[in-house]
Enzyme design. Sequence first.
Site, short mmCIF file in Angstrom:
data_model
loop_
_atom_site.label_atom_id
_atom_site.label_comp_id
_atom_site.label_asym_id
_atom_site.label_seq_id
_atom_site.Cartn_x
_atom_site.Cartn_y
_atom_site.Cartn_z
N ARG A 138 26.12 31.88 -34.38
CA ARG A 138 27.45 31.68 -34.00
C ARG A 138 28.16 31.77 -35.46
O ARG A 138 28.88 30.86 -35.79
CB ARG A 138 27.94 30.18 -33.49
CG ARG A 138 27.03 29.92 -32.15
CD ARG A 138 27.51 30.98 -31.08
NE ARG A 138 26.67 31.03 -29.88
CZ ARG A 138 26.34 31.69 -28.95
NH1 ARG A 138 27.20 32.76 -29.09
NH2 ARG A 138 25.69 31.52 -27.84
N LYS A 259 17.68 18.48 -32.40
CA LYS A 259 18.16 18.96 -31.08
C LYS A 259 16.88 18.90 -30.01
O LYS A 259 16.02 19.63 -30.45
CB LYS A 259 18.87 20.26 -31.18
CG LYS A 259 19.27 20.76 -29.97
CD LYS A 259 19.87 22.20 -30.00
CE LYS A 259 20.20 22.91 -28.69
NZ LYS A 259 21.07 24.19 -28.79
N GLU A 263 18.88 22.57 -24.15
CA GLU A 263 18.97 24.10 -23.94
C GLU A 263 17.52 24.73 -24.36
O GLU A 263 17.21 25.52 -25.20
CB GLU A 263 19.97 24.70 -25.04
CG GLU A 263 21.61 24.27 -24.69
CD GLU A 263 22.63 25.02 -25.39
OE1 GLU A 263 22.48 25.35 -26.37
OE2 GLU A 263 23.51 25.29 -24.82
N ARG A 296 21.07 14.76 -31.55
CA ARG A 296 21.89 15.26 -30.76
C ARG A 296 22.19 14.84 -29.38
O ARG A 296 21.40 14.93 -28.71
CB ARG A 296 22.25 16.72 -31.06
CG ARG A 296 22.52 17.19 -32.38
CD ARG A 296 22.45 18.50 -32.52
NE ARG A 296 23.70 19.22 -32.46
CZ ARG A 296 23.97 20.33 -31.87
NH1 ARG A 296 23.05 20.82 -30.74
NH2 ARG A 296 25.12 20.85 -31.49
N ARG A 313 28.29 19.32 -15.08
CA ARG A 313 27.64 19.17 -16.61
C ARG A 313 28.63 18.45 -17.37
O ARG A 313 27.94 17.72 -18.40
CB ARG A 313 27.95 20.51 -17.25
CG ARG A 313 27.72 20.84 -18.69
CD ARG A 313 27.43 22.14 -18.87
NE ARG A 313 27.45 22.24 -20.60
CZ ARG A 313 27.43 23.50 -21.29
NH1 ARG A 313 27.23 24.36 -20.60
NH2 ARG A 313 27.58 23.61 -22.48
N LYS A 337 29.25 15.59 -29.56
CA LYS A 337 30.23 16.71 -29.56
C LYS A 337 31.67 16.04 -29.12
O LYS A 337 31.73 15.46 -28.60
CB LYS A 337 30.04 18.01 -28.87
CG LYS A 337 28.82 18.81 -29.55
CD LYS A 337 28.76 20.10 -28.66
CE LYS A 337 27.54 21.03 -29.22
NZ LYS A 337 27.43 22.12 -28.69
N ASP A 342 31.66 21.87 -24.45
CA ASP A 342 31.06 22.73 -25.61
C ASP A 342 32.20 23.27 -26.10
O ASP A 342 32.25 24.56 -26.13
CB ASP A 342 29.90 23.59 -24.93
CG ASP A 342 29.21 24.18 -26.21
OD1 ASP A 342 29.44 23.67 -27.23
OD2 ASP A 342 28.57 25.11 -26.24
N GLU A 370 33.23 29.58 -32.54
CA GLU A 370 32.60 29.98 -31.35
C GLU A 370 33.61 30.41 -30.00
O GLU A 370 33.46 31.69 -29.58
CB GLU A 370 31.34 29.07 -30.81
CG GLU A 370 30.68 29.82 -29.81
CD GLU A 370 29.53 28.86 -29.40
OE1 GLU A 370 29.18 27.81 -30.21
OE2 GLU A 370 28.74 29.39 -28.51
N GLU A 479 45.29 29.12 -27.30
CA GLU A 479 45.17 28.60 -26.13
C GLU A 479 45.96 29.18 -25.07
O GLU A 479 45.43 29.34 -24.00
CB GLU A 479 45.51 27.25 -26.18
CG GLU A 479 45.36 26.44 -24.84
CD GLU A 479 45.57 24.75 -25.15
OE1 GLU A 479 46.49 24.64 -25.82
OE2 GLU A 479 45.18 24.18 -24.16
#
Length: 647
Positions: A138, A259, A263, A296, A313, A337, A342, A370, A479
């Site tokens: 990213r 992490k 993922e 994390r 999620r 976060k 995300d 990102e 946005e």
Amino acid sequence: MIFVDYSLLWLDWRPKAGLPEYTKRILGTPATRQGKAALRELRNGLKVMRSEPDTSAEADGGPAIRLIEYPGNDEKVTLRRSGDGMELSGSGRGLLYGAFHLLRHLALGEEFPEWESSPAYPLRMLNHWDNADGSIERGYSGRSFFFSGGKPICTERTRDYARLLASCGLNGCCINNVNVHGSALKLLTGSYRRELKRIAACLGEYGVSLWISVSFSAPMELGGLSTADPLEPDVRKWWEDTCSQLFPSVPGLAGFLVKADSEGRPGPHTYGRSHAEGANMLADAVKPFGGKILWRCFVYNCTQDWRDTETDRAKAQYGAFAPLDGQFRDNVYLQIKNGPVDFQIREPVSPLLGRLEHTESLLEFQLAQEYTGQQKHVCYLLPMFREVLDLHLRQRPARDTVAESVSAVCAVSNTGDAFNWTGHDLAAANLFGFGAVSWDPAVDPAYIAREWSILTFGDEPEVTRSVTDILLRSRTVYEKYTVPLGIGWMCVPGSHYGPSPEGYEYDRWGTYHRATHLEIGVERGPEGTGFSEQYSPELAAIYGSVDTCPEELLLFFHRLPFSYVMNDGRSLLQRIYDDHFEGVEEAAAMAAAWDKLESRLEPAVFARVRERFQEQLRSAAEWRDVVNSWLYRLTLIPDEKGRKLYL
Ligand code: GCV
């Protein structure tokens, strides 16, 4: 003279007329490395601003800046007038922040208020997602300047980076990707000790601590063990031995970022252990060296079946970590976060923030754009950061905002080896702004935009006005022409750049809007997935009802018919159409405002940003036409104003 192929951003001081007399002389001989760096920064900065060969250090010769260094390592700084001069006092680190503060104010040409300050958080750090091969996950600003050819590197640029971080108040930097691949694994071993030591020393001179990301299964990958089970004595011993060799030989190493079970990354769940058991095992291993573990919370099921409408999620992180509150060692920080999903352009604040009563928490933002235009689109993020920090969680009588409830802040870095560090010249305002907000979470985004513009482009009023205005409008504009009302995820899968309204619909990532010709969104109120119930009762009631949910988050929380009537009387569909048309027009207005600055800016800077705007406009029109036409094809309801939609 050292030739450097990068700009110094806001540290590129310019000659300045009318500086006060005291800027001619600097007195005091700090003893620490950071104190000496402060003195050097002042001397070098003032030489340029005064256009004179050097400042004087003679004891009697009129007003002066006097540096008074206190013992200790705290970050408090005091700047006060003393007669005709200025007195700057603090520990070495305090002097450093004070020196940069003074230089900034002199460059701004502002009346200097006395300043006594301490940062709001003891840890204010950047996370690099740099890979050992030099690529950046990213990354939108070139390649890594921390790694090349599989190895960590330390160059003049590392030092200037440390200067930039300290100058905006940051004090920590994790240099490698949380997805630990390839030879980055070996940062734990003796292989790169010399390089790490040099990087740590370089950063440390500017008060910036070094962190590395580690793989939870390193005992298997590096140590040849058959397990990474955190309760297995051999595993614990492997980590203890590794840390007892690593930490003493890399002074300035502050700890590990992890992490895990996220993922596809290894973690304690593989062995039936909890996040707390995993994090605590590492915490015990780093503890003797004063180390910390940043663990994390970005944990969710990334192999969801899109047919499964029960799993949400957004609920995952709270579900995984809230029950573990109180089970973590005191040198573990849970890194959360800002939103529950995300880093989308609009999300509610993560309900996990402020929920941990007995565990340290670290708020994570993303400067790397990102999902916010990848440093091809201008998107000044400080207003978003302030919204997050300012939110009242409505669960405690005092210390109730997000800013008050977290113990530290970090952000995914947006820097790389590009000449301008951040790909888009205007994206450097995000780096500077993140530093400012992590020192003082109440800073005014407009003040910071203006300050950054003057320090970066000079003090010509029209430039300052236009740049500040562009920055302040940019997030709303982005946005408008991309993803409406908090729904998120209409981007191209994988790259996350450009529109693809159904790109993530039939995939495994748990990011669905489930639009039909009649309605759109996932219901997350009490009648739906119940996500809204993860907030305090007061916030849950607000978010849980369409009548009280803030309009900008309507489609994050609710599934609504396209005919739903918005506050101003427009239908939901018409509002989305309008936003997309307006967003593109407003982006064009920002580009035109930039064009007007041509004669007032350095040609190379002007041209670089102009090129970015051209891509932004192309991409914005693409977003508008794809999203609006997709909705038109679904609903067959035309735009009320008759603007072009494509069948
Ligand atoms: C470093 C998102 C990004 C990934 C990133 C991940 C994370 O999913 O797309 O590139 O991985 O967040 O924050 O760990």
